[in-house]
Design a protein around this motif. Sequence first.
Motif, PDB file in Angstrom:
ATOM      1  N   VAL A  23       0.806  -1.228   0.000  1.00 19.54           N
ATOM      2  CA  VAL A  23       0.000   0.000   0.000  1.00 19.54           C
ATOM      3  C   VAL A  23       0.837   1.276   0.000  1.00 19.54           C
ATOM      4  N   THR A  24       2.107   1.207   0.394  1.00 15.36           N
ATOM      5  CA  THR A  24       2.904   2.434   0.459  1.00 15.36           C
ATOM      6  C   THR A  24       3.934   2.555  -0.652  1.00 15.36           C
ATOM      7  N   ARG A  25       4.369   1.424  -1.252  1.00 15.15           N
ATOM      8  CA  ARG A  25       5.428   1.507  -2.252  1.00 15.15           C
ATOM      9  C   ARG A  25       5.049   0.864  -3.580  1.00 15.15           C
ATOM     10  N   VAL A  26       4.587  -0.385  -3.542  1.00 15.54           N
ATOM     11  CA  VAL A  26       4.312  -1.118  -4.783  1.00 15.54           C
ATOM     12  C   VAL A  26       3.097  -0.541  -5.500  1.00 15.54           C
ATOM     13  N   ARG A  27       2.018  -0.367  -4.777  1.00 10.18           N
ATOM     14  CA  ARG A  27       0.792   0.245  -5.300  1.00 10.18           C
ATOM     15  C   ARG A  27       0.296  -0.404  -6.593  1.00 10.18           C
ATOM     16  N   PRO A  28       0.083  -1.728  -6.588  1.00  9.48           N
ATOM     17  CA  PRO A  28      -0.497  -2.362  -7.778  1.00  9.48           C
ATOM     18  C   PRO A  28      -1.957  -1.960  -7.914  1.00  9.48           C
ATOM     19  N   ARG A  29      -2.511  -2.148  -9.080  1.00  9.64           N
ATOM     20  CA  ARG A  29      -3.941  -1.902  -9.239  1.00  9.64           C
ATOM     21  C   ARG A  29      -4.749  -3.075  -8.700  1.00  9.64           C
ATOM     22  N   ILE A  30      -4.150  -4.282  -8.726  1.00 12.32           N
ATOM     23  CA  ILE A  30      -4.837  -5.496  -8.272  1.00 12.32           C
ATOM     24  C   ILE A  30      -3.842  -6.355  -7.505  1.00 12.32           C
ATOM     25  N   HIS A  31      -4.270  -6.899  -6.367  1.00 14.31           N
ATOM     26  CA  HIS A  31      -3.471  -7.869  -5.621  1.00 14.31           C
ATOM     27  C   HIS A  31      -4.326  -9.125  -5.426  1.00 14.31           C
ATOM     28  N   LEU A  32      -3.859 -10.235  -6.017  1.00 15.04           N
ATOM     29  CA  LEU A  32      -4.567 -11.503  -5.968  1.00 15.04           C
ATOM     30  C   LEU A  32      -3.823 -12.478  -5.060  1.00 15.04           C
ATOM     31  N   PHE A  33      -4.566 -13.232  -4.249  1.00 13.69           N
ATOM     32  CA  PHE A  33      -3.964 -14.202  -3.348  1.00 13.69           C
ATOM     33  C   PHE A  33      -5.014 -15.258  -2.999  1.00 13.69           C
ATOM     34  N   GLY A  34      -4.673 -16.158  -2.095  1.00 13.98           N
ATOM     35  CA  GLY A  34      -5.601 -17.213  -1.659  1.00 13.98           C
ATOM     36  C   GLY A  34      -5.289 -17.599  -0.236  1.00 13.98           C
ATOM     37  N   HIS A  35      -5.082 -18.905   0.000  1.00 11.44           N
ATOM     38  CA  HIS A  35      -4.600 -19.480   1.251  1.00 11.44           C
ATOM     39  C   HIS A  35      -5.665 -19.549   2.338  1.00 11.44           C
ATOM     40  N   MET A  36      -6.330 -18.442   2.652  1.00  8.81           N
ATOM     41  CA  MET A  36      -7.332 -18.435   3.706  1.00  8.81           C
ATOM     42  C   MET A  36      -8.704 -18.718   3.096  1.00  8.81           C
ATOM     43  N   HIS A  37      -9.130 -19.982   3.187  1.00 11.25           N
ATOM     44  CA  HIS A  37     -10.296 -20.442   2.446  1.00 11.25           C
ATOM     45  C   HIS A  37     -11.585 -19.749   2.876  1.00 11.25           C
ATOM     46  N   LYS A  38     -11.730 -19.463   4.144  1.00 10.70           N
ATOM     47  CA  LYS A  38     -12.991 -18.903   4.652  1.00 10.70           C
ATOM     48  C   LYS A  38     -13.130 -17.408   4.383  1.00 10.70           C
ATOM     49  N   CYS A  39     -12.084 -16.784   3.866  1.00 11.40           N
ATOM     50  CA  CYS A  39     -12.117 -15.338   3.641  1.00 11.40           C
ATOM     51  C   CYS A  39     -12.191 -14.991   2.166  1.00 11.40           C
ATOM     52  N   ARG A  40     -12.668 -15.922   1.370  1.00 11.66           N
ATOM     53  CA  ARG A  40     -12.810 -15.691  -0.061  1.00 11.66           C
ATOM     54  C   ARG A  40     -13.613 -14.425  -0.340  1.00 11.66           C
ATOM     55  N   GLY A  41     -13.239 -13.697  -1.407  1.00  9.73           N
ATOM     56  CA  GLY A  41     -13.999 -12.527  -1.805  1.00  9.73           C
ATOM     57  C   GLY A  41     -13.108 -11.347  -2.141  1.00  9.73           C
ATOM     58  N   ALA A  42     -13.732 -10.223  -2.464  1.00  6.32           N
ATOM     59  CA  ALA A  42     -13.017  -9.036  -2.944  1.00  6.32           C
ATOM     60  C   ALA A  42     -13.280  -7.835  -2.048  1.00  6.32           C
ATOM     61  N   SER A  43     -12.239  -7.042  -1.857  1.00  3.88           N
ATOM     62  CA  SER A  43     -12.331  -5.803  -1.078  1.00  3.88           C
ATOM     63  C   SER A  43     -11.569  -4.706  -1.795  1.00  3.88           C
ATOM     64  N   LEU A  44     -12.065  -3.499  -1.684  1.00  8.90           N
ATOM     65  CA  LEU A  44     -11.429  -2.343  -2.318  1.00  8.90           C
ATOM     66  C   LEU A  44     -10.740  -1.499  -1.253  1.00  8.90           C
ATOM     67  N   TYR A  45      -9.471  -1.222  -1.494  1.00  9.14           N
ATOM     68  CA  TYR A  45      -8.670  -0.370  -0.615  1.00  9.14           C
ATOM     69  C   TYR A  45      -8.546   1.006  -1.259  1.00  9.14           C
ATOM     70  N   LYS A  46      -8.821   2.042  -0.457  1.00  8.75           N
ATOM     71  CA  LYS A  46      -8.699   3.415  -0.947  1.00  8.75           C
ATOM     72  C   LYS A  46      -7.814   4.200   0.017  1.00  8.75           C
ATOM     73  N   SER A  47      -6.824   4.890  -0.545  1.00  7.69           N
ATOM     74  CA  SER A  47      -5.879   5.641   0.279  1.00  7.69           C
ATOM     75  C   SER A  47      -6.583   6.645   1.191  1.00  7.69           C
ATOM     76  N   GLU A  48      -7.617   7.268   0.703  1.00  9.88           N
ATOM     77  CA  GLU A  48      -8.264   8.321   1.485  1.00  9.88           C
ATOM     78  C   GLU A  48      -8.788   7.827   2.822  1.00  9.88           C
ATOM     79  N   ASN A  49      -8.971   6.510   2.970  1.00  7.18           N
ATOM     80  CA  ASN A  49      -9.458   5.933   4.224  1.00  7.18           C
ATOM     81  C   ASN A  49      -8.334   5.395   5.108  1.00  7.18           C
ATOM     82  N   ASN A  50      -7.077   5.523   4.675  1.00  3.51           N
ATOM     83  CA  ASN A  50      -5.994   4.802   5.338  1.00  3.51           C
ATOM     84  C   ASN A  50      -4.781   5.673   5.649  1.00  3.51           C
ATOM     85  N   GLN A  51      -5.025   6.878   6.109  1.00  8.04           N
ATOM     86  CA  GLN A  51      -3.917   7.783   6.414  1.00  8.04           C
ATOM     87  C   GLN A  51      -3.061   7.233   7.556  1.00  8.04           C
ATOM     88  N   VAL A  52      -3.690   6.620   8.566  1.00  6.98           N
ATOM     89  CA  VAL A  52      -2.933   6.069   9.691  1.00  6.98           C
ATOM     90  C   VAL A  52      -2.009   4.957   9.226  1.00  6.98           C
TER      91      VAL A  52
END
Length: 309
Positions: free
Chosen positions: A244-273
């Motif tokens: 979130v601070t250096r790479v800043r890809p448009r999409i980050h895909l992963f798996g591993h945690m089976h019960k947490c399947r799904g999509a979430s949107l990260y926006k800088s304006e909500n993450n100043q801390v």
Amino acid sequence: MFKASTYLWCCCLRRCHVQRVRGHPAAALHHLTHFPPNEVDEQVLPFSPTRHYGTGTEDDPFTIYRDPELIGKDNLKRLRFVCISDTHNQIHKIKIPNGDVFVHCGDAVRWSSAARDILVYNEFVGALPHRHKLFIGGNHCVCLDPKRPEQSQKILSNMIYLQDSMTDIEGVQIYGSPWRPKRGIIYPAEAFGYDPTRIREEKWSNIPADIDILLTHGPPYSVRDYHPLTDERIGDPGLLDEVVTRVRPRIHLFGHMHKCRGASLYKSENNQVLEGDHFQPQSNDILFVNLAIHQGKTLGEPVVIDYYY
């Protein structure tokens, strides 16, 4: 800054050497599909999008632009990504939509029969119609030698194998890395486990900045990483910070945690801390997607993403 002291360690049975994160800011997210379990109220944000992002299905794919200024423009290039993870020998039971790029984020097999089944998986993928096919390892891929990625590429001859490496597909830059913080010697499915106190410096810091798409097997800390058996988040804080601070890809895909399947949107304006001195409002929207297909007795569906650039 991420430090080794971020981690606590638990030596209980079945949790031996499982890292627990303390004192690290969590990402504030807008969940687009499949509300994750055990989310805290301050992490979940109401969402009133100015445009339709899609739902990730074949009929309504996620729609992501390399640059927000391209939205509404004509004559753009488009790649359709069809994405899955954690199929564990069940890929033949899944309806895989057609597209330009097939992506698998690890754990195509089970550890106990991985050497045999990875060959079956490779043959299956070879018959898919997608022009490009990408794969990274997962913790069940014990048949792949991390020290010999060239040998893994020979085994996975019908796809591009990414291990701390990048590929360019029709002008789209994609980087893949299979590592995740290791859990300890009692876990037989522990391929690509890495010392959590060194993983950021030795692996995540090597991810190129400003790539289009990042593939990892494990999640970043606080992003669809909840483990119901330990009641803990097991994502890596160093990975989150780098993304979130250096790479800043448009999409980050992963798996591993089976019960947490799904999509979430990260926006800088909500993450100043979280971003601290790197904070740039409205400059860092990232689509995070946990692609885990295997849901116990049921199977999910592939995620479809249309990428415009």
